[in-house]
Each structure stands twice: as C-alpha cells, then as structure tokens.
Scaffold this motif. Structure first.
Motif, PDB file in Angstrom:
ATOM      1  N   THR A 100       0.835  -1.199   0.000  1.00  0.00           N
ATOM      2  CA  THR A 100       0.000   0.000   0.000  1.00  0.00           C
ATOM      3  C   THR A 100       0.868   1.247   0.000  1.00  0.00           C
ATOM      4  O   THR A 100       1.923   1.278   0.638  1.00  0.00           O
ATOM      5  N   VAL A 101       0.412   2.249  -0.717  1.00  0.00           N
ATOM      6  CA  VAL A 101       1.121   3.536  -0.793  1.00  0.00           C
ATOM      7  C   VAL A 101       0.099   4.663  -0.690  1.00  0.00           C
ATOM      8  O   VAL A 101      -1.101   4.430  -0.827  1.00  0.00           O
ATOM      9  N   THR A 102       0.592   5.879  -0.488  1.00  0.00           N
ATOM     10  CA  THR A 102      -0.313   7.025  -0.523  1.00  0.00           C
ATOM     11  C   THR A 102      -0.294   7.637  -1.924  1.00  0.00           C
ATOM     12  O   THR A 102       0.687   7.518  -2.653  1.00  0.00           O
ATOM     13  N   TYR A 103      -1.391   8.277  -2.269  1.00  0.00           N
ATOM     14  CA  TYR A 103      -1.496   8.905  -3.589  1.00  0.00           C
ATOM     15  C   TYR A 103      -1.830  10.393  -3.488  1.00  0.00           C
ATOM     16  O   TYR A 103      -1.852  11.089  -4.493  1.00  0.00           O
ATOM     17  N   GLY A 104      -2.090  10.854  -2.248  1.00  0.00           N
ATOM     18  CA  GLY A 104      -2.516  12.251  -2.076  1.00  0.00           C
ATOM     19  C   GLY A 104      -1.601  12.987  -1.116  1.00  0.00           C
ATOM     20  O   GLY A 104      -0.411  12.680  -1.024  1.00  0.00           O
ATOM     21  N   THR A 105      -2.174  13.950  -0.395  1.00  0.00           N
ATOM     22  CA  THR A 105      -1.343  14.793   0.467  1.00  0.00           C
ATOM     23  C   THR A 105      -1.681  14.655   1.949  1.00  0.00           C
ATOM     24  O   THR A 105      -1.400  15.544   2.740  1.00  0.00           O
ATOM     25  N   HIS A 106      -2.306  13.547   2.317  1.00  0.00           N
ATOM     26  CA  HIS A 106      -2.350  13.160   3.722  1.00  0.00           C
ATOM     27  C   HIS A 106      -2.383  11.636   3.782  1.00  0.00           C
ATOM     28  O   HIS A 106      -2.718  10.981   2.783  1.00  0.00           O
ATOM     29  N   GLU A 121      -9.577  17.205  -2.608  1.00  0.00           N
ATOM     30  CA  GLU A 121      -8.995  15.960  -3.125  1.00  0.00           C
ATOM     31  C   GLU A 121      -8.471  16.161  -4.545  1.00  0.00           C
ATOM     32  O   GLU A 121      -7.424  15.628  -4.913  1.00  0.00           O
ATOM     33  N   ALA A 122      -9.201  16.940  -5.319  1.00  0.00           N
ATOM     34  CA  ALA A 122      -8.759  17.224  -6.695  1.00  0.00           C
ATOM     35  C   ALA A 122      -7.442  17.996  -6.665  1.00  0.00           C
ATOM     36  O   ALA A 122      -6.507  17.742  -7.435  1.00  0.00           O
ATOM     37  N   ARG A 123      -7.347  18.929  -5.713  1.00  0.00           N
ATOM     38  CA  ARG A 123      -6.135  19.717  -5.545  1.00  0.00           C
ATOM     39  C   ARG A 123      -4.971  18.830  -5.115  1.00  0.00           C
ATOM     40  O   ARG A 123      -3.841  18.983  -5.603  1.00  0.00           O
ATOM     41  N   ALA A 124      -5.258  17.877  -4.235  1.00  0.00           N
ATOM     42  CA  ALA A 124      -4.217  16.953  -3.759  1.00  0.00           C
ATOM     43  C   ALA A 124      -3.682  16.112  -4.929  1.00  0.00           C
ATOM     44  O   ALA A 124      -2.474  15.928  -5.071  1.00  0.00           O
ATOM     45  N   LEU A 125      -4.600  15.627  -5.767  1.00  0.00           N
ATOM     46  CA  LEU A 125      -4.173  14.821  -6.920  1.00  0.00           C
ATOM     47  C   LEU A 125      -3.355  15.672  -7.889  1.00  0.00           C
ATOM     48  O   LEU A 125      -2.358  15.200  -8.445  1.00  0.00           O
ATOM     49  N   ALA A 126      -3.777  16.906  -8.086  1.00  0.00           N
ATOM     50  CA  ALA A 126      -3.044  17.793  -8.992  1.00  0.00           C
ATOM     51  C   ALA A 126      -1.636  18.050  -8.445  1.00  0.00           C
ATOM     52  O   ALA A 126      -0.652  18.022  -9.188  1.00  0.00           O
TER      53      ALA A 126
END
Lengths: 194, 470
Positions: free
Chosen positions: B293-299, B318-323
C-alpha cells in the motif's frame, strides 16, 4: 495568559480540509528557540509565491481578510505534528479563534493553552460559516456560543477547565504546581514511580 | 471489578488526582523524552520561574531533528543546515547540563531518533506512561505503554511536575484478523488501516490494535503500526505486551534485571485487556485483504494498494491533492516516475526495516535517475547494520548511507527534495511540502521504497524480486 471573555471580528475562511501543521508553519522554520515573531512564517509556503510576493490565490491575502481575527477552516484543522509553533504562529499572525467542525487533538490542546480559541461547532453551522466569509461574529467564551449578526447563536462546548482558564487567565503550570503534595504522595505510594 | 481494557489499566494506574466535571485528571508521567526542537521554550519557562526539573531521572534527551546526517567535514565541523540549527542543538546540550538531564548527544554511542532509542535502551517499558514533544510518541504504545505527543507548554508542565492535566480519551479497538499475505508488511497494514478509517478516524481516541495479525508482528513491526496512529488522528496506539515484547526487552540496559525482571513480567502480563472489556468503538480489518500500500494524495488517509486505480476526487481539496501529486484518477501509483527514495524515520529505520530494503537492493542498482538516502534510526542500528554488511549493500547499489537522525522525514536538517520531485518515503507524513517545498511524497514500506529505487518508478517489491530470480 490574559483572560478572554468575548471576541468580535469578521471571519476569514480557509475551506480546505485537513490543513496540517506543516502548512501552518513548515518544519524548516522550527529551528527557532523562541515562540515570538512566527507570524511572518505562518502559512508560509501557501501565502507567498516563490519570489516572495504575496500569493493572490491564498484566501487570507485578500484585502477583505485583513484584520480578521476569526478563522473558519475546513474540517480537521491542525492535524499532524505536536508543534506548538502552529498556534504561536497563528496568534502572531493576528488570529484569535479557529472555528471548525473538527480540530486535531494536540493542536486544539496547544491552542487553548495559548489563548487561541480553537472551537468545535456542529457540521451544519460550520458549512454555513464556510459559505459566508467576512461575516461579523461575536464569540462569547462564558456562554459558549458564537453570535451571528442577526442574533442567531451557534453553540460550542469547551472542556470546562480550559474554559475556566481562558476566562480567568489561569496559569495551568501554576495549577499543577499546586498539586505537588498529591504528586509526592503518588510517588511515595507507587514504588515504580519512586 | 468490571473488565477493563489495556488503556483503562494504564490510565487508572497513573491517576494522581482523579478528574472531576470541572478539572481534568492529574496524570503521572513515567518517562519524558526530550529533543532539541520542542523543548527550548519549555526550559526557558522553567528558568523564568526559577523552577527545577522535578525528575531528571525520568527524563531522557537526544538530538535527532535538526542534526545533519553527513559526518563532520575535514575541519571537524558538522554540516548543520543553518547557524540557528547549530544553536538549537547547543541549547539542548546546555539545558541538559543545567538541569542535570541525561542527553544522548553527539558523543553518545546510543544517540538516535527519540522513538528508536527509547525502546532500544529499555527505557520504554510496558505499563508506563510516556510523553514527548513529538506526535510520533505513539510509537512506544507497541510495548503496551500509554504514549502520546504533547506541545511545548506541556513539556514545561512535565519537566516541572512530572504530570499532565488530561481528560480521559475514548477507546477504539482495531481488530486485525487473519494473516498478512507474503510480501505484505506492517507499513502496508497501517497505511491500509488509515485509508479505511481516515486521517481523522481516530481523533479523540486511543487505538488498541488486536487480533491474530497484530499478535504475529515483531516488535519493530508493532512500532511501525503504533507510530502511525497519530496519522489517523489518534492520540495513542496500543498493543498488549506478550512473549514477543518480553523477549525483545529482556537484558536491555534499563529494564529490571534478575528477580525484578520476573516480577515485572508478571505485572506486564496482567496489562492485556480483560475478556469482556468494552471499547467506545470497534473496527474489524481482514489482514488477508491487505496488499502493498502507498499514498497517492497529500495526507496519510489517501492510501491505496499500489496496483489499485487512484480514486476519482470526491471534492475540491482531493482534486487539488491529486493535482499537487500529479496523480491521475483511474491509474495506479505503480509506474509513477521517482526522483528520490528515503528509507528512514521513526516509522521505518530499525534493523529489520534496513534488512527489508537491503534484501531488494542486494545485487541490484538504484536507477540512475534516482537519489536514494538510507538513514538508520540510531547509532545502535547503524552499528548492527554495518556488522552484517548492510551498508555495503546500500553503497554497492548506489544509495547514500547516512548518520542517524530524522533526516528527510521532517526535512529540517537540510536533507530534502527539490520542488516537484517525487519521493518514495518510508516516513509517516505526505503533507504538501513536508519533505521540501513543492516536493511530492509517496509513503511506502521499506521493500516498496527499495523496489521503486531500483525500478525508477513506484514498483512492487514482489515483482522486482521475481524478475532476477526468473
């Protein structure tokens, strides 16, 4: 800490959820050994562009946010580290209260010990405040409510001792030092603590 | 007496003055860990009031956050990131001298990350209350100690009174049933858990991890799990002490010896939650479902299996985190190009973590596009790793082998990533800018980190290991 009974201000809004303590004050500024003067570093990497100019996309840089001392922030404000530099920076930046439907535990504890009103309000009221930046609010610490311009009220619950300390400017270390007999008794009666 | 949880027992045993509706409990602290970043203002407070440290013998300090991980230069000077960082370290050295506190400083063979050396020294023991001005103090809960992070004001409270004012938190039991699949470890499990319950899923609670999958974990793995409790918002994480705990601790410098050891173990055995004890909340996780498992966002709550598609954002943040991460909804994190790999931090810098990374790197090279840092958690870990030649494996693979410290986990000592760089990191936080302004962090296990270093993109260690075998 000075007693805090009531606070009037317009609100500034940061709608993002999970604004963590690294966003409030980046770790590279934690080499300081004082608690003063951290306001200029508050939200540093969000607030300034790489060339040092104000980032126009940062909501608190907008003219209408200037002078606001009540922040309405997205859910779970202050998550992450235990750094007390976060409330020190927010206070020095000019904020006196953070309203949120959920606030991270350690941040909330640190904030209240420094007189930053970290107040949890219910989700519908929180949603409404997020949608109405710049509204004039009065926070009544004794009554545990936020008053809206039309007289409407949003309740909040403060831990009673934290509320008492805010209202009377109680020094918590002084309070604990006052327990020294009980502490000594505990140490004497608990061999593992002796 | 009513059945009590492990937490209830720890709490009850440390109440100096019970809580009332008007006042929190006065809670006794058995061990206070101190480091250079969150203590200077607390010592100043004591000085300003003319107070002494009540229990220097229950206070243990180390240097870890602001310390360089490169050795001294030819001039003998350590390469601090700034004069301020150097002064901060000097201030802790001076404070420990002035207040008679044991400091594991530069001259100590036991210096290291505060949450690595506490257990190593046996200072961390079951049944204790342990605090530190550091949120990852939750690590020590792996031993069945109530351990949590505090702010600097509270550091002052503990220095002066050995106590804290605390309201009793709620309890959350996380039952992890079954066994983890081969090639899946504690870091994968805890990222999976945080992905399930959310970055605020534990707020207001102390977590007790239970069940067959938890009981099967080594002490180092248990520390990894408890360490990340704060990333779900919990104040503390706990695991009941058992034979694995006692075997790990036996003979360490600060634990009781001889007859006193047998006596201590007998007490520690009684700490486990009683049958029928109840929790405020309970969650069940099936270990068999956990994948790397890994993280894909900012938390840390934005975590998924590394081969699972990144979920579509549900809202603007969440959209901002992905960007920010340049992650694409619908595509897995596996395959994302990597610039930096960091193996270290209080989450994953112990000997088994380094072995896990070395097992992937042995006979392989770090991709030419990748910079890899391996930072042991303590001098003791460094010695043990070098004794079995792990440093040679890292050097041969093209990774940097550093001096112990927090390093790129908090990136305040000069070890950091450049804006836009993608870091696969065994640390605990993937917040925006955490590892350097504009840096993008993917949290992962040591195996995933090492595999990603070799591949040059986020990779599954099981596949990297299979490739050469084939």
């Amino acid at each position: 800490m000075k007693p805090i009974t009531r606070l009037h201000s317009r609100t500034a809004v940061l709608p993002d959820e999970n604004i963590d303590t690294d966003r409030i004050i980046p770790a590279r500024f934690l080499t300081t050994t004082t608690r003063n003067g951290l306001g200029k570093l508050c939200f540093h990497d969000w607030r300034y562009l790489p060339d040092g100019a104000d980032n126009p996309a940062f909501p608190l840089n907008r003219t209408e946010a200037h002078g606001c001392s009540i922040l309405v922030a997205g859910r779970n404000f202050g998550c992450g580290s235990s750094r007390e530099h976060a409330p020190w920076a927010l206070l020095d930046f000019g904020l006196r209260a953070v309203l949120c439907s959920e606030i991270a535990d350690i941040f909330r504890s640190n904030a209240l010990k420094n007189g930053l009103l970290a107040l949890v309000i219910d989700a519908p009221a929180h949603r409404w405040l997020l949608d109405h930046p710049g509204i004039e609010l009065a926070i009544d610490v004794a009554g545990e409510f936020v008053e809206l311009p039309d007289g409407g009220r949003i309740g909040f619950a403060l831990e009673p001792f934290a509320r008492h300390c805010l209202l009377h400017g109680v020094d918590q270390l002084g309070f604990l030092l006052g327990q020294s007999q009980a502490i000594a008794h505990y140490e004497q009666t608990h061999p593992e603590a002796a | 007496m009513n059945p009590r949880t492990l937490f209830d027992k720890l709490w009850d045993a440390h109440v100096v003055v019970p809580e009332t509706p008007d006042t929190p409990a006065v809670l006794y602290v058995d061990l206070h860990l101190v480091h250079e970043v969150t203590s200077p203002q607390a010592f100043d407070e004591l000085r300003g009031r003319g107070l002494a440290v009540r229990r220097p013998d229950r206070t243990l300090a180390t240097l870890d956050h602001s310390t360089p991980t490169l050795p001294p230069g030819p001039d003998g000077q350590r390469p601090y990131a700034s004069a301020e960082a150097r002064a901060q370290v000097a201030q802790l050295e001076a404070n420990c001298r002035a207040f008679d506190i044991e400091l594991h400083g530069w001259d100590s063979a036991e210096r290291g990350i505060v949450h690595v050396i506490g257990p190593e020294l046996g200072a961390t023991q079951p049944g204790m209350t342990i605090v530190c001005g550091d949120s990852h103090t939750s690590t020590h809960g792996a031993f069945g100690a109530l351990a949590f992070g505090i702010g600097t004001t509270e550091v002052g409270h503990v220095l002066a009174t050995q106590c804290l004012l605390q309201r009793k938190p709620k309890t959350l039991a996380i039952h992890v049933d079954g066994a983890l699949p081969p090639g899946v470890g504690a870091k994968d499990l805890v990222l999976h858990v945080i992905g399930r319950i959310g970055v605020d899923g534990g707020t207001g609670h102390v977590i007790e991890y239970r069940g067959a999958a938890i009981e099967a974990l080594s002490m180092e793995e248990r520390m990894t799990v408890c360490n990340m409790s704060i990333e779900a918002g919990a104040r503390a994480g706990l695991i009941a002490p058992d034979e694995i705990t006692f075997t790990w601790l036996k003979g360490r410098p600060r634990v009781p010896q001889g007859e006193a050891w047998e006596c201590a173990v007998a007490c520690w055995r009684a700490l486990a939650s009683d049958a029928g004890a109840t929790y405020d909340r309970e969650i069940r996780i099936d270990a068999r479902e956990v994948r790397p498992t890994v993280t894909y966002g900012t938390h840390p709550g934005m975590a998924i299996a590394l081969d699972a598609p990144v979920p579509a954002p549900r809202n603007a943040p969440e959209a901002r985190a992905l960007a920010y991460m340049r992650a694409e909804a619908g595509r897995p994190m596996r395959g994302m190009p990597v610039d930096v790999v960091f193996v270290g931090s209080c989450t994953n810098s112990r000997l088994p973590d380094l072995r896990e990374a070395a097992a992937v790197l042995r006979g392989r090279r770090v991709a030419s596009s990748v910079r890899m840092l391996v930072v042991p958690g303590s001098e003791a870990v460094r010695r043990a790793a070098e004794a079995e030649g792990l440093h040679d494996v890292f050097h041969a693979a093209g990774a940097e082998w550093r001096v112990p410290g927090c390093s790129m986990c908090i990136a305040m000592n000069g070890d950091l990533a450049q804006p836009g760089q993608l870091v696969v990191s065994t640390s605990n936080r993937n917040f925006e800018g955490r590892q350097g302004k504009g840096a993008r962090t993917v949290l992962a296990s040591p195996a995933t980190a090492a595999a990603s270093a070799v591949a040059g993109f986020v990779a599954d260690a099981r596949e990297v290991l299979a490739e050469v075998a084939a």
